[in-house]
Write an enzyme that holds these catalytic residues in place. Structure first.
Site, short mmCIF file in Angstrom:
data_model
loop_
_atom_site.label_atom_id
_atom_site.label_comp_id
_atom_site.label_asym_id
_atom_site.label_seq_id
_atom_site.Cartn_x
_atom_site.Cartn_y
_atom_site.Cartn_z
N SER A 167 11.66 6.04 -1.02
CA SER A 167 12.14 5.07 -2.00
C SER A 167 11.24 5.11 -3.22
CB SER A 167 12.13 3.66 -1.42
OG SER A 167 12.26 2.73 -2.49
N HIS A 222 15.85 7.91 -2.45
CA HIS A 222 16.38 6.55 -2.30
C HIS A 222 16.04 5.73 -3.54
CE1 HIS A 222 17.85 3.19 0.18
NE2 HIS A 222 16.89 2.47 -0.38
N ASP A 276 16.38 2.15 -5.35
CA ASP A 276 16.61 0.72 -5.11
C ASP A 276 16.95 0.00 -6.40
OD1 ASP A 276 16.18 0.33 -2.26
OD2 ASP A 276 14.13 0.99 -2.65
N MET A 292 17.92 -3.31 -8.24
CA MET A 292 17.79 -4.76 -8.03
C MET A 292 18.10 -5.50 -9.32
SD MET A 292 14.30 -4.82 -5.81
CE MET A 292 14.11 -3.77 -4.36
N HIS A 351 20.96 2.49 -3.59
CA HIS A 351 21.07 1.25 -2.82
C HIS A 351 21.19 0.09 -3.81
CE1 HIS A 351 18.74 -1.66 0.12
NE2 HIS A 351 19.99 -2.03 -0.08
N MET A 395 21.34 -3.51 -4.77
CA MET A 395 21.06 -4.90 -4.36
C MET A 395 21.42 -5.77 -5.56
SD MET A 395 17.55 -3.99 -2.39
CE MET A 395 17.48 -2.40 -3.19
N MET A 403 19.01 -3.08 6.89
CA MET A 403 17.77 -3.55 6.27
C MET A 403 16.84 -4.10 7.36
SD MET A 403 17.91 -2.85 3.13
CE MET A 403 16.26 -3.54 2.84
N GLY A 439 14.15 -6.68 -1.56
CA GLY A 439 13.54 -7.18 -2.79
C GLY A 439 12.22 -6.52 -3.11
N PHE A 440 11.48 -6.15 -2.08
CA PHE A 440 10.14 -5.62 -2.31
C PHE A 440 9.79 -4.52 -1.32
CE2 PHE A 440 10.32 -10.09 -3.43
CZ PHE A 440 9.95 -10.04 -4.78
N GLY A 441 8.96 -3.59 -1.76
CA GLY A 441 8.39 -2.61 -0.85
C GLY A 441 7.20 -3.22 -0.13
N GLY A 442 6.72 -2.51 0.89
CA GLY A 442 5.48 -2.89 1.54
C GLY A 442 5.55 -4.08 2.49
N ASP A 482 15.98 0.85 6.46
CA ASP A 482 15.22 0.66 5.22
C ASP A 482 14.33 -0.56 5.33
OD1 ASP A 482 14.40 0.50 2.58
OD2 ASP A 482 16.41 0.17 1.75
N GLY A 525 9.78 -1.20 5.87
CA GLY A 525 8.68 -1.23 6.85
C GLY A 525 8.62 -0.03 7.76
N SER A 553 6.50 2.64 0.52
CA SER A 553 5.04 2.60 0.44
C SER A 553 4.40 3.63 1.35
CB SER A 553 4.54 1.19 0.76
OG SER A 553 5.11 0.71 1.95
C1 DX5 Z 1 13.55 -3.14 -0.19
C2 DX5 Z 1 14.05 -1.75 -0.53
C3 DX5 Z 1 13.37 -0.68 0.21
C4 DX5 Z 1 11.89 -0.61 -0.03
C5 DX5 Z 1 11.26 -0.05 1.19
O1 DX5 Z 1 14.34 -4.07 -0.83
O2 DX5 Z 1 15.44 -1.63 -0.27
O3 DX5 Z 1 13.98 0.58 -0.01
O4 DX5 Z 1 11.55 0.17 -1.13
O5 DX5 Z 1 9.89 -0.08 1.00
P1 DX5 Z 1 8.88 0.11 2.22
O6 DX5 Z 1 9.19 1.44 2.85
O7 DX5 Z 1 7.55 0.06 1.54
O8 DX5 Z 1 9.11 -1.03 3.17
ZN ZN Z 2 16.48 0.42 -0.29
#
Ligand code: DX5
Ligand code: ZN
Length: 219
Positions: A10, A35, A37, A39, A68, A70, A139, A144-147, A175, A177, A198
């Site tokens: 991503s 990928h 994202d 948003m 993707h 969102m 999901m 909304g966020f990575g990590g 997708d 974690g 991440s």
């Molecule tokens: C979250 C995104 C994911 C995100 C995954 O809303 O859809 O694609 O980037 O990030 P990691 O792999 O760090 O959880």
């Molecule tokens: Zn995603």
């Protein structure tokens, strides 16, 4: 599922100041999908890429652009993302009222159609659209966020969806974690595409990380 495992880094976790170079780097490192994202600051509490940015990075790779969305609503924007260079367009089941119509529109634009389910959404919402799907995205974090940390309850959902898919040629993607510690539980449950944000971008050697993910899934 590991013999056909696809890794989809991503770019949400990439260095945005050099996004084109980051896309080229994950391509060279052996990713399968890119990928992306998208948003809108409304469906999810974060704001990222629109069609012009996707169009800008399209020449950087021939790999599949796994977009993707969102965003809510998604339907008015599907054509723009198709024209910008998406190969797969995934909408959230929670985003628009008429999911069946969104999927028909995406295929009508000549793209592969995906649906994504938030962690709290049951798999029953896709029962009557299976024949209009090329990809199902589970999901394993709240989008909304990575990590963020992997939500374990989604493993059961992945297993159930794998069984619903049966012999249909539908990708099952997970997708959120996913890293070397969690990937095996995801692929054992039946996923054949994993997103890693991440986990891939936090290190300097993307190739080594993608290799480590494949090894961990097969271990
Ligand atoms: C979250 C995104 C994911 C995100 C995954 O809303 O859809 O694609 O980037 O990030 P990691 O792999 O760090 O959880
Ligand atoms: Zn995603």
């Amino acid at each position: 599922m590991t013999d056909t495992l696809k890794i989809a880094p991503s770019i949400l976790s990439a260095d945005f100041s050099r996004l084109g170079a980051e896309v080229e780097a994950i391509d060279k490192a052996g990713c399968d999908y890119v990928h992306i994202d998208v948003m809108d600051g409304h469906f999810v509490p974060n704001l990222t890429f629109g069609p012009p940015i996707i169009e800008c990075i399209r020449p950087c790779t021939d790999k599949v652009f796994d977009v993707h969305l969102m965003i809510n609503p998604a339907q008015p924007h599907l054509e723009s993302y198709a024209k910008a260079g998406a190969d797969i367009i995934t909408v959230h089941a929670e985003a628009d009222v008429h999911l069946d119509r969104s999927l028909q529109m995406i295929r009508g634009f000549g793209k592969k159609a995906g649906v994504s389910l938030n962690p709290s959404t049951p798999e029953s919402v896709i029962e009557y659209v299976l024949d209009k799907l090329d990809l199902i995205l589970v999901m394993s974090v709240n989008p909304g966020f990575g990590g963020q940390s992997f939500i374990e309850s989604q493993l059961d959902k992945i297993r159930r969806i794998r069984s619903m898919i049966g012999d249909r040629p539908i990708d099952l993607e997970v997708d959120g974690g996913v890293n070397v510690e969690t990937i095996k539980s995801v692929t054992d449950a039946g996923a054949n595409v994993v997103v890693a944000g991440s986990a891939v971008f936090k290190g300097d050697d993307y190739s080594a990380t993608i290799g480590a993910l494949r090894d961990a899934a097969g271990a």
